[in-house]
Motif scaffolding. Structure first.
Motif, short mmCIF file in Angstrom:
data_model
loop_
_atom_site.label_atom_id
_atom_site.label_comp_id
_atom_site.label_asym_id
_atom_site.label_seq_id
_atom_site.Cartn_x
_atom_site.Cartn_y
_atom_site.Cartn_z
N ARG A 3 1.04 -1.20 -0.03
CA ARG A 3 0.17 0.09 0.05
C ARG A 3 0.81 0.99 -0.19
NH1 ARG A 3 -4.01 0.86 4.93
NH2 ARG A 3 -2.32 1.17 6.02
N GLN A 4 0.39 2.11 -0.61
CA GLN A 4 1.05 3.66 -0.88
C GLN A 4 0.98 4.37 0.49
OE1 GLN A 4 3.01 5.11 -3.00
NE2 GLN A 4 2.80 3.37 -4.67
N ARG A 5 2.36 4.71 1.06
CA ARG A 5 2.52 5.34 2.22
C ARG A 5 1.80 6.84 2.20
NH1 ARG A 5 7.95 6.82 5.40
NH2 ARG A 5 7.09 8.67 6.43
N GLU A 6 0.91 7.18 2.91
CA GLU A 6 0.36 8.55 3.02
C GLU A 6 1.07 9.50 3.81
OE1 GLU A 6 -3.81 10.57 3.40
OE2 GLU A 6 -3.76 8.70 2.46
N ILE A 7 1.60 10.42 3.25
CA ILE A 7 2.40 11.48 4.00
C ILE A 7 1.53 12.44 4.50
CG2 ILE A 7 4.40 13.31 4.07
CD1 ILE A 7 5.82 11.47 2.12
N PRO A 8 1.14 12.69 5.78
CA PRO A 8 0.31 13.84 6.20
C PRO A 8 1.02 15.13 6.03
CG PRO A 8 1.70 12.95 8.10
CD PRO A 8 2.07 11.79 6.83
N LYS A 9 0.01 16.24 5.84
CA LYS A 9 0.45 17.71 5.48
C LYS A 9 0.22 18.25 6.75
CE LYS A 9 -0.29 17.73 0.48
NZ LYS A 9 0.91 16.78 0.15
#
Length: 60
Positions: A3-9
């Motif tokens: 799964r693609q790692r989602e980087i928080p903003k």
């Protein structure tokens, strides 16, 4: 498939501190620097840390 790692903003950060202003400013500057450089490689090698650990056993 991984799964693609989602980087928080991060939009805002609220901090409450009761202490020395100079120490707080230094802390915030280091946190910002660490955040901005988090995607870059470290400037020192791992060899600088290997076998440099000190284990201290304290009795209660």
């Amino acid at each position: 498939m991984a799964r693609q790692r989602e980087i928080p903003k991060i939009n805002t950060v609220a901090v409450v501190y009761n202490g020395e202003t100079k120490a707080f400013d230094t802390f915030i500057e280091s946190m910002i620097s660490d955040y901005l450089n988090s995607d870059s490689m470290p400037k020192c090698s791992d060899l600088a840390f290997i076998d440099k650990v000190e284990i201290v056993e304290e009795s209660a």
